[in-house]
Scaffold this motif. Structure first.
Motif, PDB file in Angstrom:
ATOM      1  N   ALA A  10       7.027   1.721   4.385  1.00 47.34           N
ATOM      2  CA  ALA A  10       7.816   0.977   3.402  1.00 47.34           C
ATOM      3  C   ALA A  10       8.559   1.977   2.543  1.00 47.34           C
ATOM      4  O   ALA A  10       8.075   3.097   2.293  1.00 47.34           O
ATOM      5  CB  ALA A  10       6.914   0.098   2.528  1.00 47.34           C
ATOM      6  N   LEU A  11       9.744   1.601   2.103  1.00 46.73           N
ATOM      7  CA  LEU A  11      10.504   2.398   1.146  1.00 46.73           C
ATOM      8  C   LEU A  11      10.329   1.773  -0.222  1.00 46.73           C
ATOM      9  O   LEU A  11      10.550   0.567  -0.396  1.00 46.73           O
ATOM     10  CB  LEU A  11      11.988   2.443   1.523  1.00 46.73           C
ATOM     11  N   VAL A  12       9.957   2.584  -1.193  1.00 47.77           N
ATOM     12  CA  VAL A  12       9.634   2.091  -2.529  1.00 47.77           C
ATOM     13  C   VAL A  12      10.267   3.000  -3.574  1.00 47.77           C
ATOM     14  O   VAL A  12      10.172   4.231  -3.476  1.00 47.77           O
ATOM     15  CB  VAL A  12       8.103   2.044  -2.744  1.00 47.77           C
ATOM     16  N   GLU A  13      10.911   2.406  -4.562  1.00 45.69           N
ATOM     17  CA  GLU A  13      11.407   3.194  -5.700  1.00 45.69           C
ATOM     18  C   GLU A  13      10.251   3.351  -6.682  1.00 45.69           C
ATOM     19  O   GLU A  13       9.824   2.388  -7.312  1.00 45.69           O
ATOM     20  CB  GLU A  13      12.591   2.490  -6.374  1.00 45.69           C
ATOM     21  N   PRO A  72      14.609   6.605  -3.102  1.00 45.43           N
ATOM     22  CA  PRO A  72      13.341   5.961  -2.769  1.00 45.43           C
ATOM     23  C   PRO A  72      12.281   6.935  -2.283  1.00 45.43           C
ATOM     24  O   PRO A  72      12.586   8.042  -1.843  1.00 45.43           O
ATOM     25  CB  PRO A  72      13.729   4.974  -1.659  1.00 45.43           C
ATOM     26  N   GLU A  73      11.042   6.497  -2.385  1.00 36.25           N
ATOM     27  CA  GLU A  73       9.910   7.211  -1.819  1.00 36.25           C
ATOM     28  C   GLU A  73       9.486   6.497  -0.531  1.00 36.25           C
ATOM     29  O   GLU A  73       9.788   5.320  -0.335  1.00 36.25           O
ATOM     30  CB  GLU A  73       8.730   7.243  -2.800  1.00 36.25           C
ATOM     31  N   LEU A  74       8.796   7.226   0.327  1.00 37.05           N
ATOM     32  CA  LEU A  74       8.330   6.677   1.595  1.00 37.05           C
ATOM     33  C   LEU A  74       6.813   6.536   1.563  1.00 37.05           C
ATOM     34  O   LEU A  74       6.105   7.475   1.206  1.00 37.05           O
ATOM     35  CB  LEU A  74       8.726   7.597   2.753  1.00 37.05           C
ATOM     36  N   LEU A  75       6.322   5.362   1.938  1.00 39.04           N
ATOM     37  CA  LEU A  75       4.889   5.138   2.107  1.00 39.04           C
ATOM     38  C   LEU A  75       4.617   4.938   3.593  1.00 39.04           C
ATOM     39  O   LEU A  75       5.332   4.189   4.267  1.00 39.04           O
ATOM     40  CB  LEU A  75       4.430   3.898   1.331  1.00 39.04           C
ATOM     41  N   VAL A  76       3.589   5.598   4.092  1.00 39.06           N
ATOM     42  CA  VAL A  76       3.191   5.449   5.497  1.00 39.06           C
ATOM     43  C   VAL A  76       1.745   4.994   5.534  1.00 39.06           C
ATOM     44  O   VAL A  76       0.846   5.687   5.041  1.00 39.06           O
ATOM     45  CB  VAL A  76       3.351   6.764   6.283  1.00 39.06           C
ATOM     46  N   ARG A  77       1.528   3.819   6.103  1.00 36.91           N
ATOM     47  CA  ARG A  77       0.184   3.225   6.197  1.00 36.91           C
ATOM     48  C   ARG A  77      -0.411   3.599   7.554  1.00 36.91           C
ATOM     49  O   ARG A  77       0.120   3.228   8.598  1.00 36.91           O
ATOM     50  CB  ARG A  77       0.283   1.711   6.056  1.00 36.91           C
ATOM     51  N   VAL A  78      -1.501   4.361   7.533  1.00 36.91           N
ATOM     52  CA  VAL A  78      -2.186   4.772   8.755  1.00 36.91           C
ATOM     53  C   VAL A  78      -3.188   3.670   9.091  1.00 36.91           C
ATOM     54  O   VAL A  78      -4.231   3.544   8.462  1.00 36.91           O
ATOM     55  CB  VAL A  78      -2.903   6.120   8.568  1.00 36.91           C
ATOM     56  N   ASN A  79      -2.876   2.854  10.071  1.00 36.37           N
ATOM     57  CA  ASN A  79      -3.668   1.658  10.336  1.00 36.37           C
ATOM     58  C   ASN A  79      -5.111   1.985  10.680  1.00 36.37           C
ATOM     59  O   ASN A  79      -5.388   2.742  11.615  1.00 36.37           O
ATOM     60  CB  ASN A  79      -3.045   0.842  11.472  1.00 36.37           C
ATOM     61  N   GLU A  92      14.679  -1.962  10.456  1.00 31.96           N
ATOM     62  CA  GLU A  92      15.196  -2.751   9.341  1.00 31.96           C
ATOM     63  C   GLU A  92      14.528  -2.407   8.011  1.00 31.96           C
ATOM     64  O   GLU A  92      15.069  -2.712   6.953  1.00 31.96           O
ATOM     65  CB  GLU A  92      15.046  -4.248   9.620  1.00 31.96           C
ATOM     66  N   GLY A  93      13.367  -1.768   8.055  1.00 31.00           N
ATOM     67  CA  GLY A  93      12.715  -1.364   6.816  1.00 31.00           C
ATOM     68  C   GLY A  93      13.540  -0.389   6.006  1.00 31.00           C
ATOM     69  O   GLY A  93      13.380  -0.277   4.784  1.00 31.00           O
ATOM     70  N   PHE A  94      14.445   0.330   6.669  1.00 33.71           N
ATOM     71  CA  PHE A  94      15.292   1.285   5.964  1.00 33.71           C
ATOM     72  C   PHE A  94      16.431   0.604   5.214  1.00 33.71           C
ATOM     73  O   PHE A  94      17.170   1.261   4.484  1.00 33.71           O
ATOM     74  CB  PHE A  94      15.843   2.319   6.936  1.00 33.71           C
TER      75      PHE A  94
END
Length: 365
Positions: free
Chosen positions: A95-98, A105-112, A215-217
């Motif tokens: 997800a991209l989050v401000e 923006p900052e980038l969040l990466v969820r390691v499932n 599309e998340g970008f």
């Protein structure tokens, strides 16, 4: 020698309890301890900086997005803090989050993970033109038993990231606000108690995208309204049943058995609400018996409903049905095992209306 620039340096070390809410003794609540060292870089005392021009800001944002694309192309190359105890399930979401109020923006990466998933945090350094990963992680997920829940939420004002912890059968929840400081996460607000059904105005659940979904970008969450698809936050069932059910059975998985069939919009009792053609095809698993399922919605809330069918491949113009991995199973009786992270309920009126989407499976028999 006159000292026109006085430099101050502060180094502080402390421990953060990211998922340690004040649950009653005996309750199963997620607890992950991360030790963090925070360094505040030396700053000139008497300097001023000008706001970047609109063109400059746009250029920096574009460079940041390019750096983030490198990250999600090979997320396995980025280490997870060993203090984050989790069982990898495979796959990543982003997800991209401000979160720093700098219009980049900052980038969040969820390691499932099978239950809890570490969330890696990246910011963009314009000096090195690279994505900088924090040493620390946040936690997002749900216990297979016991009711413990941990979520990572954005700040609508773009002022950081929230670690939110609660219990599926309680309304009490706790949030802690973290700022990104280079390669560290700085806890700037200790746990604040609130009602999960009426979160603070600045709380914004995050919509996660698979790393294969570009599309998340196009969506930066935080620093404004909620991202598309975010709905009202509630830990309780809101569909066919109003239960306070667990997200999954004790082993953290669901098993679905039934026949795989192809159905069109004309085959469903409720027709298209948005004018979709009646001949649109979907791959459906018709279950041997009705099954109550609790799964996430795009808002990271949970919905409980009794399903007689689940969607294996909804209509998608970019992914034709004939290329679906489920196509070889059409006409067969199969049993699939899936985790809550591999399925979701829709929040829109796409066909089939309200039907559980199973995106992937741990096993197919």
């Amino acid at each position: 020698m006159p000292q026109s620039r006085r430099l101050l340096s502060l180094v502080a070390a402390f421990s953060l309890l990211l998922a340690g809410c004040d649950f009653a003794p005996g309750e199963d609540a997620p607890r992950t301890t991360i030790t963090t060292t925070i360094t505040t870089s030396a700053q000139p005392e008497d300097t001023t900086s000008e706001e970047p021009s609109e063109d400059e800001a746009s250029s920096v944002e574009a460079a940041a997005l390019n750096a983030y694309r490198v990250v999600i192309a090979n997320p396995e190359d980025y280490p997870v803090n060993p203090a984050a105890q989790y069982e990898p399930r495979g796959g990543y979401q982003y997800a991209l989050v401000e979160a720093t109020s700098d219009n980049t923006p900052e980038l969040l990466v969820r390691v499932n993970g099978m239950e809890y998933s570490p969330v890696l945090v990246f910011s963009y350094d314009s000096g090195s033109e690279t994505a900088v990963q924090t040493d620390d992680v946040l936690i997002d997920g749900a216990a297979g038993a016991g009711g413990g829940r941990s979520r990572v939420w954005a700040s609508k004002a773009g002022e950081g990231l929230y670690q939110v912890d609660y219990h599926s059968l309680r309304t009490e929840a706790y949030s802690s606000l973290f700022h990104i400081a280079g390669s560290t996460l700085k806890n700037v607000e200790n746990q604040v108690k609130f009602n999960i059904k009426t979160p603070a105005d600045d709380h914004q659940p995050i919509v996660w995208y698979d790393t294969t979904e570009p599309e998340g970008f196009n969506i930066v969450q935080g620093a404004g309204g909620a991202a598309p698809g975010v709905e009202e936050i509630t830990p309780y069932g809101t569909a066919n049943t109003e239960t306070e059910a667990e997200v999954a059975p004790a082993d953290g998985t669901y098993r679905f058995s039934g026949e795989v069939v192809i159905m069109t919009n004309a085959d469903f009792s409720e027709g298209p609400a948005n004018g979709e053609p009646l001949d649109q095809e979907h791959i459906i698993l018709t279950l041997d018996s009705p099954q109550e399922v609790t799964a996430q919605t795009p808002a990271n809330s949970h919905r409980t409903a009794t399903m007689t069918q689940v969607v294996l491949h909804p209509y998608n113009s970019d992914k034709p049905i004939e290329h679906s991995k489920w196509m070889p199973y059409v006409g067969q009786h199969i049993t699939i095992t899936s985790t809550p992270e591999q399925m979701s309920y829709p929040s829109d009126t796409s066909m089939p209306l309200g039907m559980l989407r199973v995106r992937d499976a741990v096993s197919i028999d």
